[in-house]
Write an enzyme that holds these catalytic residues in place. Structure first.
Site, PDB file in Angstrom:
ATOM      1  N   GLU A 163      52.043  90.680  61.243  1.00 30.14           N
ATOM      2  CA  GLU A 163      50.804  90.723  60.468  1.00 30.14           C
ATOM      3  C   GLU A 163      49.708  91.392  61.297  1.00 30.14           C
ATOM      4  O   GLU A 163      49.380  90.930  62.391  1.00 30.14           O
ATOM      5  CB  GLU A 163      50.357  89.319  60.079  1.00 30.14           C
ATOM      6  CG  GLU A 163      48.967  89.222  59.462  1.00 30.14           C
ATOM      7  CD  GLU A 163      48.792  90.099  58.234  1.00 30.14           C
ATOM      8  OE1 GLU A 163      47.847  90.908  58.221  1.00 30.14           O
ATOM      9  OE2 GLU A 163      49.592  89.984  57.284  1.00 30.14           O
ATOM     10  N   GLN A 200      41.865  84.251  48.783  1.00 27.94           N
ATOM     11  CA  GLN A 200      41.419  85.208  47.775  1.00 27.94           C
ATOM     12  C   GLN A 200      41.106  84.596  46.404  1.00 27.94           C
ATOM     13  O   GLN A 200      40.238  85.120  45.690  1.00 27.94           O
ATOM     14  CB  GLN A 200      42.457  86.316  47.626  1.00 27.94           C
ATOM     15  CG  GLN A 200      42.657  87.123  48.897  1.00 27.94           C
ATOM     16  CD  GLN A 200      43.713  88.204  48.765  1.00 27.94           C
ATOM     17  OE1 GLN A 200      43.886  88.807  47.705  1.00 27.94           O
ATOM     18  NE2 GLN A 200      44.449  88.448  49.840  1.00 27.94           N
ATOM     19  N   CYS A 258      46.910  88.036  39.991  1.00 29.51           N
ATOM     20  CA  CYS A 258      46.130  87.182  39.091  1.00 29.51           C
ATOM     21  C   CYS A 258      45.631  87.964  37.887  1.00 29.51           C
ATOM     22  O   CYS A 258      44.498  88.460  37.858  1.00 29.51           O
ATOM     23  CB  CYS A 258      44.959  86.506  39.798  1.00 29.51           C
ATOM     24  SG  CYS A 258      44.216  85.206  38.784  1.00 29.51           S
ATOM     25  N   ASP A 264      53.521  88.755  46.068  1.00 21.43           N
ATOM     26  CA  ASP A 264      53.151  89.882  45.206  1.00 21.43           C
ATOM     27  C   ASP A 264      54.078  91.082  45.328  1.00 21.43           C
ATOM     28  O   ASP A 264      54.178  91.883  44.401  1.00 21.43           O
ATOM     29  CB  ASP A 264      51.727  90.329  45.523  1.00 21.43           C
ATOM     30  CG  ASP A 264      50.684  89.279  45.175  1.00 21.43           C
ATOM     31  OD1 ASP A 264      51.026  88.332  44.443  1.00 21.43           O
ATOM     32  OD2 ASP A 264      49.530  89.410  45.624  1.00 21.43           O
ATOM     33  N   LYS A 299      51.642  87.385  39.357  1.00 19.03           N
ATOM     34  CA  LYS A 299      51.451  87.472  40.812  1.00 19.03           C
ATOM     35  C   LYS A 299      50.246  86.612  41.197  1.00 19.03           C
ATOM     36  O   LYS A 299      49.110  87.088  41.267  1.00 19.03           O
ATOM     37  CB  LYS A 299      51.264  88.927  41.223  1.00 19.03           C
ATOM     38  CG  LYS A 299      52.516  89.773  40.983  1.00 19.03           C
ATOM     39  CD  LYS A 299      52.352  91.189  41.479  1.00 19.03           C
ATOM     40  CE  LYS A 299      53.584  92.037  41.195  1.00 19.03           C
ATOM     41  NZ  LYS A 299      54.792  91.594  41.902  1.00 19.03           N
ATOM     42  N   THR A 300      50.509  85.329  41.448  1.00 18.00           N
ATOM     43  CA  THR A 300      49.453  84.379  41.782  1.00 18.00           C
ATOM     44  C   THR A 300      49.837  83.591  43.021  1.00 18.00           C
ATOM     45  O   THR A 300      51.006  83.530  43.418  1.00 18.00           O
ATOM     46  CB  THR A 300      49.210  83.388  40.630  1.00 18.00           C
ATOM     47  OG1 THR A 300      50.355  82.522  40.498  1.00 18.00           O
ATOM     48  CG2 THR A 300      48.985  84.107  39.312  1.00 18.00           C
ATOM     49  N   ALA A 337      49.826  80.373  43.242  1.00 18.42           N
ATOM     50  CA  ALA A 337      50.654  79.252  42.822  1.00 18.42           C
ATOM     51  C   ALA A 337      52.122  79.664  42.737  1.00 18.42           C
ATOM     52  O   ALA A 337      53.024  78.886  43.064  1.00 18.42           O
ATOM     53  CB  ALA A 337      50.174  78.723  41.473  1.00 18.42           C
ATOM     54  N   CYS A 342      47.340  80.384  36.410  1.00 21.25           N
ATOM     55  CA  CYS A 342      46.122  81.189  36.364  1.00 21.25           C
ATOM     56  C   CYS A 342      44.985  80.334  35.809  1.00 21.25           C
ATOM     57  O   CYS A 342      44.895  80.133  34.590  1.00 21.25           O
ATOM     58  CB  CYS A 342      46.328  82.426  35.490  1.00 21.25           C
ATOM     59  SG  CYS A 342      44.942  83.577  35.548  1.00 21.25           S
TER      60      CYS A 342
END
Length: 541
Positions: A171, A179, A297, A434, A442-443, A445, A477
């Protein structure tokens, strides 16, 4: 054009133009190979025939071997090997980014032993001392690409199950962002400073942080090549770098972001500017945009509109503001169950919906936005609209190093089995978050639930056992339709409703606002990132 020299006989490059060929010839190259299919990049991509003609005028040999991203097979490797043998050296091969050309060359080498492999090294910064590893071993047990929610969650879940695993997290960023709260920041309901913490503070205990970016994945050699020139070897690979916000795909956008009343909640530094514009707005036209799917999202673009409208309504200026939501798609929300309650708020705020309208250009100083609008017959026309404020959501694409790798599907996402999250061609590779090809929302959760599936299935694969855990496509969402109320949309594959609470999920509730604004941020930092798997409901056979 960026040329990367691999040895005395071969180099690779990103897309070249006919004008570049004089420089290529002057550098001593005698042959050029194009590995990019014609038309892949649209009308701006030079055709292979155009490059060929220009090359031959300069006395360069030219060959065209088009390869689709992620689809390098034995035939392509054999043809490329033969070209290297037949064409006069030095040879320059190119594609969109240079990755496909490089991968083909590496496949053509005698063996994986020809690649220099860096042994695991201590990271520049770690949250805790790295776990012990045998210096004689060249490969980490698990390498995780990505230090976002997906990468940190799956690492925590693995280490809670097997604390002795040698795990490296690749990373480059020095910070970690929460976010989901940026929409609230843009609505004046959250402090942006509380959404960011140092990356070192979230790296799980026992994992090693390699502070570098992945440049290329070579699954045939079990290697991740880094932008700093080093390589990381793995036994199991977990791909979770997220997606890339393609701001550059909207002409003029990058030059005007954060000024000229152009903003976006999709960036840490811009979300506060959104609320600044909302507060200043007294009248005029406010545009909110949504690009084509997939995006992270899917409800976030319209949530920005709802919170702004709620603020204007409470201030008594909404009637003076023309609100318009321009969507590249044909529906307000992908799960039909939630469209009626959302439409009630669209009517309440007197917002105009413009479907099949895709933002393609913006002129900030002139306050003009250009959309490509598709009619019922598929005809596309360009429409220019003036604005006094615009909230832009950028197109979102796979990272280049995945899109051009052997891991990619036809659309460029990391290909996985939608249930097990295992790569169909490389069984020691898994993906979540994602970047994965799963057709779910794409969330965050979704990533949290996927982390449990991947952790369990990675350990099963390491033990040569069946992969028993299955992902059902769960995503969540929280649709903030006004400040103080949320419609909590939870659903799985095919739009199947998967509510956590025994309540009508279509009803806006203050309880769900409390969950979104107060409970989840605390749980994110102290629960999700620590591997707490409450309410994940991971299923297995």
């Amino acid at each position: 054009m960026q040329i990367v020299q691999h040895d005395a006989r071969f180099a690779s490059a990103d897309q070249i133009s006919p004008a570049d060929l004089a420089e290529i010839a002057a550098a001593g190259f005698r042959s050029v190979i194009c590995n990019r299919p014609d038309g892949e990049g649209g009308p701006t991509q030079p055709a292979s025939a155009e490059i060929r003609a220009a090359a031959e005028q300069l006395g360069l040999q030219f060959a065209w071997l088009p390869v689709t991203p992620g689809k390098i097979g034995p035939n392509e490797i054999a043809q490329f090997t033969q070209l290297l043998a037949d064409l006069p050296a030095p040879v320059l091969a190119y594609c969109r980014t240079g990755n496909r050309a490089t991968n083909l060359w590496q496949f053509a080498q005698a063996s994986a032993a020809a690649h220099p492999v860096a042994e695991p090294v201590a990271p520049a910064v770690t949250a805790t001392p790295a776990c012990d590893w045998n210096a004689d071993e060249k490969a980490w047990d698990v390498v995780v690409i990505g230090g976002g929610l997906a990468g940190i969650c799956v690492t925590s879940s693995l280490l809670r199950r097997q604390p002795n695993l040698r795990i490296a997290i690749v990373e480059p960023n020095d910070h970690h962002d929460y976010q989901p709260a940026w929409t609230l920041v843009g609505g004046g309901a959250f402090d942006v400073k509380k959404t960011r913490r140092p990356m070192a503070s979230v790296i799980p205990r026992g994992a090693t942080w390699i502070r570098a970016a992945a440049e290329r994945v070579e699954p045939h050699a079990n290697l991740v090549r880094l932008t700093n020139g080093e390589s990381v070897a793995y036994r199991q690979l977990i791909v979770a770098p997220g997606l890339r916000l393609a701001w550059e795909r909207i002409a003029g956008l990058q030059e005007t972001l954060g000024k000229n009343n152009v903003t976006s909640n999709y960036r840490y530094d811009l979300a506060p500017y959104t609320f600044e514009l909302v507060q200043r707005m007294q009248g005029g036209t406010a545009l909110f945009t949504q690009p084509g799917m997939p995006i992270k999202c899917a409800g976030a673009p319209q949530k920005a509109m709802y919170l702004a409208c709620d603020h204007w309504m409470k201030r008594g200026v909404l009637s003076k503001i023309k609100v318009e939501f321009d969507l590249a798609g044909a529906v307000l929300f992908g799960v039909p169950t939630f469209v009626p309650p959302l439409m009630e708020y669209v009517k309440r705020y007197d917002a105009k919906l413009e479907f099949n309208a895709n933002l393609v250009a913006i002129d900030g100083p002139a306050r003009k936005a250009t959309f490509e609008v598709k009619d019922a017959d598929g005809n596309v026309t360009r429409v220019e609209k003036r604005f006094d404020m615009i909230h832009v959501v950028p197109p979102q694409v796979p990272p280049d190093f995945i899109r051009d790798s052997e891991l990619a599907d036809a659309a460029g996402w990391c290909e996985v089995d939608h249930a097990t999250l295992q790569h169909p061609r490389w069984p020691n590779v898994f993906s979540l978050g994602d970047v994965s090809s799963t057709p779910n929302a794409k969330t965050g959760a979704a990533a949290r639930k996927q982390a449990v599936i991947v952790a369990e299935n990675v350990l099963a694969a390491r033990a040569n056992q069946p992969l028993r855990y299955r992902y059902d496509g769960y995503g969540s969402c929280p649709l903030t339709v006004e400040k103080g109320k949320v419609v909590l949309a939870e659903f799985g594959y095919g739009g199947k409703l998967l509510p956590t609470f025994p309540l009508d999920p279509t009803r806006p509730r203050r309880l769900m606002w409390f969950l979104k604004a107060s409970v989840l941020p605390r749980f994110y930092w102290s629960g999700m990132l620590k591997g707490r798997e409450w309410f994940t409901g991971a299923a297995h056979e």
